[in-house]
Write a protein that holds these residues in place. Structure first.
Motif, PDB file in Angstrom:
ATOM      1  N   ALA A   2       0.845  -1.204   0.000  1.00 15.06           N
ATOM      2  CA  ALA A   2       0.000   0.000   0.000  1.00 15.06           C
ATOM      3  C   ALA A   2       0.879   1.252   0.000  1.00 15.06           C
ATOM      4  O   ALA A   2       1.955   1.260   0.603  1.00 15.06           O
ATOM      5  CB  ALA A   2      -0.888  -0.005   1.229  1.00 15.06           C
ATOM      6  N   GLN A   6      -2.510   5.449   1.054  1.00 17.06           N
ATOM      7  CA  GLN A   6      -3.493   4.408   1.366  1.00 17.06           C
ATOM      8  C   GLN A   6      -3.444   4.025   2.845  1.00 17.06           C
ATOM      9  O   GLN A   6      -4.484   3.818   3.477  1.00 17.06           O
ATOM     10  CB  GLN A   6      -3.263   3.169   0.497  1.00 17.06           C
ATOM     11  N   ARG A   7      -2.235   3.916   3.374  1.00 17.55           N
ATOM     12  CA  ARG A   7      -2.122   3.572   4.797  1.00 17.55           C
ATOM     13  C   ARG A   7      -2.676   4.701   5.676  1.00 17.55           C
ATOM     14  O   ARG A   7      -3.303   4.461   6.699  1.00 17.55           O
ATOM     15  CB  ARG A   7      -0.668   3.244   5.154  1.00 17.55           C
ATOM     16  N   GLN A   9      -5.080   6.662   4.734  1.00 19.08           N
ATOM     17  CA  GLN A   9      -6.535   6.523   4.599  1.00 19.08           C
ATOM     18  C   GLN A   9      -7.072   5.494   5.598  1.00 19.08           C
ATOM     19  O   GLN A   9      -8.111   5.711   6.235  1.00 19.08           O
ATOM     20  CB  GLN A   9      -6.919   6.078   3.171  1.00 19.08           C
ATOM     21  N   GLU A  10      -6.368   4.375   5.702  1.00 20.39           N
ATOM     22  CA  GLU A  10      -6.833   3.329   6.632  1.00 20.39           C
ATOM     23  C   GLU A  10      -6.893   3.837   8.068  1.00 20.39           C
ATOM     24  O   GLU A  10      -7.840   3.563   8.799  1.00 20.39           O
ATOM     25  CB  GLU A  10      -5.925   2.103   6.561  1.00 20.39           C
ATOM     26  N   HIS A  13      -9.816   6.093   8.339  1.00 17.99           N
ATOM     27  CA  HIS A  13     -11.078   5.348   8.394  1.00 17.99           C
ATOM     28  C   HIS A  13     -11.342   4.857   9.821  1.00 17.99           C
ATOM     29  O   HIS A  13     -12.441   5.001  10.344  1.00 17.99           O
ATOM     30  CB  HIS A  13     -11.047   4.155   7.439  1.00 17.99           C
ATOM     31  N   THR A  14     -10.336   4.260  10.428  1.00 14.39           N
ATOM     32  CA  THR A  14     -10.508   3.776  11.802  1.00 14.39           C
ATOM     33  C   THR A  14     -10.881   4.920  12.731  1.00 14.39           C
ATOM     34  O   THR A  14     -11.838   4.828  13.516  1.00 14.39           O
ATOM     35  CB  THR A  14      -9.201   3.105  12.294  1.00 14.39           C
TER      36      THR A  14
ATOM     37  N   GLU B  43     -19.809   0.436   7.511  1.00 18.94           N
ATOM     38  CA  GLU B  43     -18.365   0.628   7.692  1.00 18.94           C
ATOM     39  C   GLU B  43     -18.019   0.833   9.167  1.00 18.94           C
ATOM     40  O   GLU B  43     -17.034   0.300   9.673  1.00 18.94           O
ATOM     41  CB  GLU B  43     -17.889   1.847   6.884  1.00 18.94           C
ATOM     42  N   THR B  47     -15.631  -1.559  11.396  1.00 18.47           N
ATOM     43  CA  THR B  47     -14.441  -1.070  12.096  1.00 18.47           C
ATOM     44  C   THR B  47     -14.488  -1.464  13.573  1.00 18.47           C
ATOM     45  O   THR B  47     -13.488  -1.943  14.130  1.00 18.47           O
ATOM     46  CB  THR B  47     -14.335   0.463  11.961  1.00 18.47           C
ATOM     47  N   ASP B  99     -10.111 -10.586   8.873  1.00 24.77           N
ATOM     48  CA  ASP B  99     -10.867 -10.224   7.665  1.00 24.77           C
ATOM     49  C   ASP B  99     -12.256 -10.864   7.672  1.00 24.77           C
ATOM     50  O   ASP B  99     -13.231 -10.265   7.221  1.00 24.77           O
ATOM     51  CB  ASP B  99     -10.095 -10.588   6.391  1.00 24.77           C
ATOM     52  N   GLU B 102     -14.443  -8.794  10.107  1.00 25.33           N
ATOM     53  CA  GLU B 102     -14.810  -7.495   9.549  1.00 25.33           C
ATOM     54  C   GLU B 102     -15.837  -7.670   8.434  1.00 25.33           C
ATOM     55  O   GLU B 102     -16.840  -6.956   8.369  1.00 25.33           O
ATOM     56  CB  GLU B 102     -13.553  -6.783   9.033  1.00 25.33           C
TER      57      GLU B 102
END
Lengths: 499, 499
Positions: A2, A6-7, A9-10, A13-14, B43, B47, B99, B102
């Motif tokens: 990634a 992207q990392r 973004q992750e 998101h969390t 989402e 999470t 995974d 989630e």
């Protein structure tokens, strides 16, 4: 592998999902939660705050802020701006230790309960120990956030990046003087406007139905939002697709529910208008609370308190409440809802004297954080300042220093945003009129889509990718001034009072 | 330096607080959330699930499970039991990769929305793709959870530790036979009981007010709980001090709201009765779903469908609905609410035929997980089994295989709990009568405190510190049997139908 973006973004998101969860718990606490759940909810909110803080400040979070910079060339302009917001937030959060964050969330949860009880009992002493804890925590926070000309600057920064006591003071001075001048012009005509229509009996259910229909027409999307009741009106959101407004209803005051809900819907439409590419990022919120308030106050005052609005809306109001407003015209009603005179309650005060309520709170917060006044002196100082600036004295704490929810959730530094919102809104209104010369006709025809779209395209969609002064510069071509507002409100006062 | 037990407590606090937050989001989704918020909520829940899983399975979580064993000597018996629950949960969670967890949460969120839409449209095909994903995920989960005689055993274990297809099959066979025998005795007398009183017009607001007053009297604490409306009634909690019940109201069916709410209040009183020393630990929940259902069904059926209950409650019902029940007596009403005949809807079916609905779902789930039937065949198989076991065929999917919420949230393995709950409740009722010989008089006098206290002291307070069979052994002195239930329901049928 990634990319750093992207990392990042992750991580966002969390953190934003945890933030949304925390907001749901906060909304629930103010709307539906049973009384006995306060302690448990406080622990839950503290845990969420602590995790948000942890994921915003741990090694991975800090490392990725630097790594994104290294791949700056492959990013779009918007991605670079998102990364900048991320870096700003991570850096700021890193300055605050986890125990402070967790303790602040816990105290806020208890303080909101104590405030509610204190308000019901009209007894500041119930709230005082929690407000003392809150002020102590905020002083510590201000200290940790670093050097500033005034420690309160660091708390204002939370809500209005770049704003300071030094910048606000002359603007507030100009406002105070301008307000006094307009009030002096109104004074001889005060008796010419009657607002007693507002205080007749309006059944709660009908008030709520009418207010919901109004905000639906203005453009608040009920597919991605809803309305509930709470002690103090607020807007919260769990992403742009889940925006919650609350209002309160007073049977004998038409303003509370209707204008309160339009105000919150202004916030709500801002959140609903955030660009989808910003969702679940740190940039996916309003640019600042001042810009946010410019949206709520734009809809509440510039639109929904305008003569054009009521030339369209008054017949609908008359249909809903034929007995209560049957003796009114659109014009007399417009004047009633714009009557201007000093009063006790910030939320229910008029556009003009509202700012005096804010200046009072600004001064108290500034001095509490500086440590030059004590929490126990707040009721007395409040009443003293009310007398000095507005000429009225609250008969009790409920109508005095317990009227606002903000201190109970630790929102010290927020109040200046309201007045900034008024100043921004007046500037935006001038920009809108220049670009859309027929905007007053549109309002009179009940056409609000183009207004909402204008605001969305120029302000909402950007989220936090621009700072307040950048937005102001792009949209209005100027820097902050109180002149537009004083011109706007002065003209309205002249129309209402005929001077 | 914190002890291992203290460090374990901290992990449990984080995980249970995240679980509570997740439950608030789930409650909100079913009660108030606007339609457009589904994707964002999915989402957020994913999470939270992912974090719960991470904090339950990471190195620290696994290490502390071992370390607590080492300091076992300094722990109280209750602490050792809490540690055992913790170790069980960590070990089980560790078998499931992040995974999968989630993805399961995300699919559940979408599936609940699809189920609602499918139900409204009465069209299984809207739900089918999401149910296929759900079954695939559950098959994978069953496989990962390890060796079992039947893969479905691993899913039952989630809700009823220690229960298996092999243990259930003979009990269900006995039940099916016993039910058929009782139905055969009822058959010649079927016309002697009229239940048309249940289907008169009962205004929603009054139904809800009456039902809330009943559960308040039974002992549900509204200071730590509340009631809302949802498509499918449920009970959820965010700790023992915040228990949420939902119900649904049908204007032309008195049972739905009242008995639904009493059922959920039975769950709710269980949660409200959990011992404070277990709060925010993994042991601070019901022992199993079967034990949980024994509480809800105890209150719904054993208490609130008893002749003694209605000798007390019927005058109140008559006061609330004088026109609707004016032609009834306590006895005729008792018979009406205990009429027993095969019908389409599980929730609204009677105590006797209810178990046939469960056996049908048990067989379908068992075969879906074994892979011997396909999701697309569910509507046809459902209708076929309805005809075979109950002699009735649903006219559409809404009244057939779309009637239950469980599959939409991934609750495969849950249904057997309902029937286990009935069997446990009948055994508990016998134990209670032995210890409290005047219990029927108490019910007839509207005295429920001692009943709730009996259940709290023997069952609720223990949380998960004992496994279902341990509770059964301590409270009833015996192991699982269907005999108590068949005796109980047979006696009731004889009283209602006079054979």
């Amino acid at each position: 592998m990634a990319t750093a973006f992207q990392r990042m973004q992750e991580i966002m998101h969390t953190v934003t999902d945890l933030g949304a969860a925390s907001a749901v718990l906060g909304w629930d606490q103010e709307t539906y939660m049973p009384d006995g759940a306060v302690a448990g909810r406080a622990e839950q909110l503290a845990t969420l705050s602590s995790l948000i803080h942890r994921f915003s400040t741990n090694d991975a979070a800090r490392a990725v802020a630097t790594e994104v910079l290294a791949e700056s060339e492959i990013l779009t302009d918007e991605q670079r701006r998102i990364a900048a917001v991320y870096a700003y937030d991570v850096q700021r959060a890193t300055k605050l230790p986890a125990d402070l964050v967790e303790e602040s969330a816990r105290v806020a949860s208890y303080a909101q309960d104590a405030w509610k009880r204190a308000r019901e009992a009209s007894d500041f002493s119930i709230f005082q120990p929690l407000l003392e804890k809150t002020v102590d925590l905020k002083r510590r926070e201000a200290e940790l956030l670093g050097d500033a000309e005034h420690p309160y600057d660091n708390l204002i920064e939370t809500y209005e990046p770049g704003m300071t006591v030094a910048l606000l003071t002359p603007v507030f001075d100009q406002l105070r003087e301008g307000t006094k001048n307009i009030l002096a012009k109104i004074d001889p005509h005060q008796a010419s406007v009657s607002d007693d229509v507002l205080y007749r009996s309006y059944p709660s259910d009908q008030q709520l139905a009418f207010a919901k229909e109004v905000v639906r027409t203005l453009g608040f999307d009920f597919n991605t939002g809803r309305v509930d009741l709470s002690a103090h009106p607020f807007c919260t959101n769990f992403g742009a697709t889940d925006v919650r407004l609350t209002t309160r209803i007073r049977e004998n005051d038409l303003r509370s529910c209707l204008f309160g809900l339009v105000h919150e819907a202004g916030h709500g439409m801002y959140e609903q208008g955030i660009g989808p590419s910003l969702w679940r990022t740190f940039a996916g919120q309003g640019a600042s609370m001042g810009i946010h308030e410019s949206q709520s106050l734009f809809w509440e005052n510039v639109i929904a308190r305008s003569e054009e609005f009521w030339s369209w809306c008054f017949p609908k109001l008359r249909d809903a409440f034929p007995h209560q407003v049957g003796d009114q015209t659109a014009t007399s009603f417009f004047k009633a809802i714009n009557s201007m005179k000093p009063s006790l309650n910030r939320v229910e005060s008029d556009e003009l004297t509202y700012n005096l309520h804010i200046i009072l709170r600004f001064e108290l917060e500034r001095d509490l954080i500086a440590g030059t006044i004590e929490v126990r002196d707040v009721p007395e100082l409040w009443n003293q300042k009310m007398r000095d600036s507005l000429g009225v004295i609250p008969p009790n704490d409920r109508e005095g220093c317990l009227q606002d929810v903000h201190w109970s959730f630790g929102g010290i530094g927020y109040f200046p945003s309201y007045t900034l919102g008024k100043l921004y809104a007046a500037m935006e209104w001038n920009a809108m009129q220049a670009e859309m010369p027929d905007v007053r006709d549109r309002i009179a025809n009940g056409e609000f889509d183009s207004i909402r779209t204008w605001l969305r395209d120029r302000i909402h969609a950007y989220g936090r990718t621009e700072r307040p002064h950048e937005i102001l510069h792009r949209v209005c071509g100027r820097t902050l001034t109180a002149t537009d507002f004083l011109d706007y409100v002065g003209a309205k006062a002249a129309r209402v009072y005929g001077f």
